[in-house]
Write an enzyme that holds these catalytic residues in place. Structure first.
Site, short mmCIF file in Angstrom:
data_model
loop_
_atom_site.label_atom_id
_atom_site.label_comp_id
_atom_site.label_asym_id
_atom_site.label_seq_id
_atom_site.Cartn_x
_atom_site.Cartn_y
_atom_site.Cartn_z
N ASP A 32 53.54 45.87 27.86
CA ASP A 32 54.41 44.70 28.07
C ASP A 32 55.44 44.54 26.94
O ASP A 32 55.16 44.89 25.80
CB ASP A 32 53.51 43.45 28.16
CG ASP A 32 54.25 42.28 28.77
OD1 ASP A 32 55.34 42.48 29.34
OD2 ASP A 32 53.73 41.16 28.68
N ASN A 80 55.25 43.46 40.76
CA ASN A 80 56.52 43.94 40.19
C ASN A 80 57.59 44.22 41.24
O ASN A 80 58.77 44.34 40.90
CB ASN A 80 56.31 45.17 39.30
CG ASN A 80 55.64 44.88 37.98
OD1 ASN A 80 54.96 45.72 37.40
ND2 ASN A 80 55.80 43.65 37.47
C1 FPP Z 1 56.36 45.17 31.34
O1 FPP Z 1 57.44 44.82 30.48
C2 FPP Z 1 56.49 46.57 31.70
C3 FPP Z 1 56.56 47.03 32.98
C4 FPP Z 1 56.52 46.16 34.16
C5 FPP Z 1 56.70 48.47 33.25
C6 FPP Z 1 56.03 49.39 32.29
C7 FPP Z 1 56.67 50.72 32.43
C8 FPP Z 1 56.94 51.61 31.47
C9 FPP Z 1 56.54 51.49 30.07
C10 FPP Z 1 57.69 52.84 31.77
C11 FPP Z 1 57.49 53.46 33.09
C12 FPP Z 1 56.13 53.99 33.34
C13 FPP Z 1 55.83 55.27 33.50
C14 FPP Z 1 54.42 55.70 33.78
C15 FPP Z 1 56.82 56.32 33.36
P1 FPP Z 1 58.44 43.69 30.96
O2 FPP Z 1 59.59 44.36 31.62
O3 FPP Z 1 57.72 42.69 31.80
O4 FPP Z 1 58.86 43.09 29.59
P2 FPP Z 1 59.24 41.56 29.31
O5 FPP Z 1 58.00 40.76 29.53
O6 FPP Z 1 59.67 41.61 27.89
O7 FPP Z 1 60.34 41.20 30.25
#
Ligand code: FPP
Length: 254
Positions: A32, A80
């Site tokens: 996250d 998501n």
């Molecule tokens: C949460 O951060 C993260 C995600 C929903 C996606 C996680 C994905 C990756 C790290 C990369 C892709 C994965 C692979 C396996 C290649 P957020 O976007 O919710 O962050 P925020 O809370 O700061 O908005």
């Protein structure tokens, strides 16, 4: 084996022997903070996800070196899909790119790729790369790298209940035989140990529909560090904190 260099402050160098025994068998991570990392830099959220992939690469490598048996990462939840279409597309493309760039190395390092979640709903390209990764690594006997994709804990339990009910109707299963271990065989995580350690970076302290059944006795570790800044030293901190915990599983101290 040396995992990272001294930071010059007399911090002792850590070795596999320093951390073993008592390495968590199964580590689960909620990756996250990508969006906030990007926002702080005036970049689009997708740049945060790209940076998040870099962290993922280094954490997968370190877990494999440390002989963690299972690493489960939350890459895309059933919720998501509510994000803007462009962001969803970038995440799916990153997944495909990640697999095509890392598959050889994962395979050489004896890592076995698995997924949890309903992958049939992912774009075709992403599905193809996952199928390829699983096929190429299916015989590998090292770390299981388990990617949660279109995963939700409630959906997983619901799906298990539906399948159990159907098997009971079809007389493949008697109601009195439905025990904890039977239900576990209907979960995506069938055959895997429950996570010992759950890591959530970015300052949020919730489980967000992740591994609801499996986290029953897991130790949680939270940090304010955002996922793109989560490096090897953060992982070591989490493992060291875990190693100081006293796990009682509802019993008493022995
Ligand atoms: C949460 O951060 C993260 C995600 C929903 C996606 C996680 C994905 C990756 C790290 C990369 C892709 C994965 C692979 C396996 C290649 P957020 O976007 O919710 O962050 P925020 O809370 O700061 O908005």
């Amino acid at each position: 084996m040396l995992f990272w260099k001294s930071n010059g402050n007399n911090t002792p160098l850590k070795t596999a022997q320093d951390l073993n025994p008592n390495i968590p068998r199964h580590i689960a991570i909620i990756m996250d903070g990508n969006g906030r990392w990007a926002k702080k830099r005036g970049l689009p959220r997708t740049a945060g996800h790209r940076a998040g992939v870099k962290s993922l690469k280094s954490i997968v490598k370190l877990c494999s070196k440390l002989k963690v048996e299972v690493l489960t990462v939350y890459a895309f939840s059933t919720e998501n899909w509510k994000r803007p279409q462009e962001e969803v597309e970038v995440l799916m493309n990153l997944l495909t790119e990640y697999i095509s760039s890392e598959l050889e190395a994962l395979s050489e390092n004896n890592v076995r790729v698995r997924t949890i979640g309903e992958i049939e709903r992912l774009p075709l390209e992403a599905q193809k790369s996952i199928i390829k990764a699983k096929a190429k690594t299916t015989e590998n006997t090292g770390m299981i790298f388990n990617i949660a994709l279109n995963y939700g804990g409630r959906n997983e339990i619901l799906k298990a209940v539906q399948e159990i009910a159907q098997d009971a109707i079809d007389q493949k299963l008697k109601v009195e035989e439905i025990e904890k271990e039977v239900l576990e065989n209907y979960l995506y995580t069938k055959g895997l140990p429950d996570p010992d350690l759950l890591i959530r970076p970015s300052g949020e302290q919730r489980i967000s529909n992740y591994l609801l059944w499996q986290l029953a006795y897991t130790e949680f570790w939270f940090t304010d560090t955002l996922w793109p800044d989560f490096d090897e030293s953060e992982l070591i901190k989490a493992i060291e904190a875990y190693q100081k915990r006293e796990r009682r599983f509802g019993g008493l101290k022995i």
